[in-house]
Design a protein around this motif. Sequence first.
Motif, short mmCIF file in Angstrom:
data_model
loop_
_atom_site.label_atom_id
_atom_site.label_comp_id
_atom_site.label_asym_id
_atom_site.label_seq_id
_atom_site.Cartn_x
_atom_site.Cartn_y
_atom_site.Cartn_z
N CYS A 90 42.70 40.37 9.85
CA CYS A 90 43.10 41.77 9.64
C CYS A 90 44.06 41.89 8.46
O CYS A 90 45.16 41.34 8.49
CB CYS A 90 43.76 42.32 10.91
SG CYS A 90 44.36 43.99 10.67
N ALA A 94 47.26 44.41 11.96
CA ALA A 94 47.35 45.46 12.98
C ALA A 94 47.10 44.91 14.37
O ALA A 94 47.42 45.57 15.35
CB ALA A 94 46.36 46.57 12.66
N CYS A 120 46.22 50.04 11.08
CA CYS A 120 44.79 49.83 10.86
C CYS A 120 44.30 50.67 9.69
O CYS A 120 44.64 51.84 9.56
CB CYS A 120 44.01 50.19 12.12
SG CYS A 120 42.25 50.05 11.90
N CYS A 126 37.65 42.98 11.20
CA CYS A 126 37.74 42.39 12.53
C CYS A 126 36.36 42.33 13.17
O CYS A 126 35.96 41.32 13.74
CB CYS A 126 38.71 43.16 13.41
SG CYS A 126 38.47 44.94 13.38
N MET A 137 33.52 48.83 15.50
CA MET A 137 34.06 50.11 15.08
C MET A 137 33.33 51.22 15.82
O MET A 137 32.10 51.29 15.78
CB MET A 137 33.88 50.32 13.57
CG MET A 137 34.35 49.15 12.72
SD MET A 137 36.07 48.73 12.96
CE MET A 137 36.84 49.91 11.88
S1 SF4 Z 1 39.55 47.63 11.05
FE1 SF4 Z 1 40.16 45.78 12.16
S2 SF4 Z 1 40.63 44.30 10.57
FE2 SF4 Z 1 40.58 46.29 9.59
S3 SF4 Z 1 42.69 46.99 9.65
FE3 SF4 Z 1 41.74 47.81 11.47
S4 SF4 Z 1 42.13 46.32 13.04
FE4 SF4 Z 1 42.55 45.30 11.10
#
Ligand code: SF4
Lengths: 176, 338
Positions: A90, A94, A120, A126, A137
């Motif tokens: 990440c 986050a 985030c 991630c 996501m």
């Molecule tokens: S999407 Fe996942 S990897 Fe990207 S900032 Fe957010 S938590 Fe971190």
Amino acid sequence: MTQTKIDGRAKTREIKRKANLNLLERLYLPEIFKGLSITFRQIFKPKFTFEYPDVKWQPPASFRGRPVLVVDDETGVERCVACGLCARVCPALAIEVVADETELDKERYPKKFEINMLRCIYCGLCEEVCPEEAIVMSKEYELVFTSREEAIFGKDKLLTPASKLKDRLEFLRKMR
Amino acid sequence: MESILIAILKAIIFILLFLTFSAVLTYVERRISAFIQDRLGPNRVGPFGLFQPIADVVKIIFKEEIIPANADRTLHTLAPIISLFVAYSVFAVLPIGEKLVIDGKEIKLVLADVNVGFLYILALSSLGVYGVTLSGWSSNNKYSLLGALRASAQMISYELSLGLSLVGVVLVSGSIQIDEIIRSQANVWNIFYQPVGFIIFLVSVFAETNRLPFDLPEAEPELVAGYHTEYSGMKFGAFYLAEYTNIITASLLVTAFFLGGWYFPFVDIYSGLNPNLSAILQVIVFFGKASLIIFLFMLVRWTLPRFRYDQLMRLGWQVLLPLALLNVLVTGLVKILL
Ligand code: SF4
Ligand code: SF4
């Protein structure tokens, strides 16, 4: 006219410019009327506005909303094995994962899994790095909180049944 | 005594009429602008967003008023008042219909029935530039000042062609009383006698009301907001109101001078009617025509880009002014020869 593209290669493009306008065109008025009629017709064109709180936008499968943890439908347990790869990759730092042991087949599970939604950046790394397809996501884009503490989403908010994430999971398989 | 009462009553009704009309206009303008840009525009307050102007007014009254530290306080306060005062004085001589007959008494549908109404309008409309100039001067802000300078140059340049284009109308109609001019068009509108004059007048009116493509005094990409950059609250509201009132007056004037006021060409729909009924019809027709002109204002706003300053001056001095002079000359010759 010569334009230089960013990569240094020159590209020539002809710009047509009529030097000698005829009398009618130089009077402007007929041209202005043409313009006015275009503007007028525009009034009756369909509108693009979403009346947001009433009509909500349904994002496509490729949309990167807030990351969530996938819960398997059959077992009812999250897929995550607490390997910590997502926390490691990440870029916004986050994610915080605390691992623990479990009697289940997967042997490890996250005792604590927190994503700080103020940090985030919805990059989706991630999701990409996860070996278990355990973090994906979602389509959720309405994130509201009134304090910093509230912005840290624990497992209670992150766990989401796989059936609700079918779109995204299928999309990920297709794009792999 | 009674006549004073009637005059006051008429004044109140006129002001209310214009206030309502400009309030509706802000809503309509926003809606139409939105439609032209494929948006919906304000549609939340009340049915179809019709109460938006009320919400706007309430909001603007409660806004904080900020006067810049180094501004000239007196002039800063005076400027919007002048603007509004001039805007509202112009329509005092504008007849919006013939007359009402109540209790055997004739009530003319005009506030001040002066026989030089035409000159009064020309004189007052150029006074409006004081409001703009003073606001720019007193704000102690370079953008305001630039806007004000542009406004004064623009108004002076276009005032000439505005007046000259009307000379043709006066020659054709043979009067400088506005209701006489309207009555002379009962059969044929002046636009058919004076097509060039009409275009010159229309263009000058766009420049006089500071509307696109001549909104250089405001020119938001260059001058923040031009002369009213430093205004807030109800003072800004006053400028806004003055602008819309000017638009209404301007379109009423275009209608009165060139589009036959309340008359339709070749047919007299008012001949056999009861005077009260025909007066009401006249007001409706008059304002209806003016609304079409206002609609044209809005269409032009979203069609033409803003002029550059030198182009504006060239158009005013090298095109419109000679054309207006020529128009007067030709009209005069035709008048003499025929
Ligand atoms: S999407 Fe996942 S990897 Fe990207 S900032 Fe957010 S938590 Fe971190
Ligand atoms: S990468 Fe996947 S399996 Fe590993 S800790 Fe993150 S969510 Fe769990």
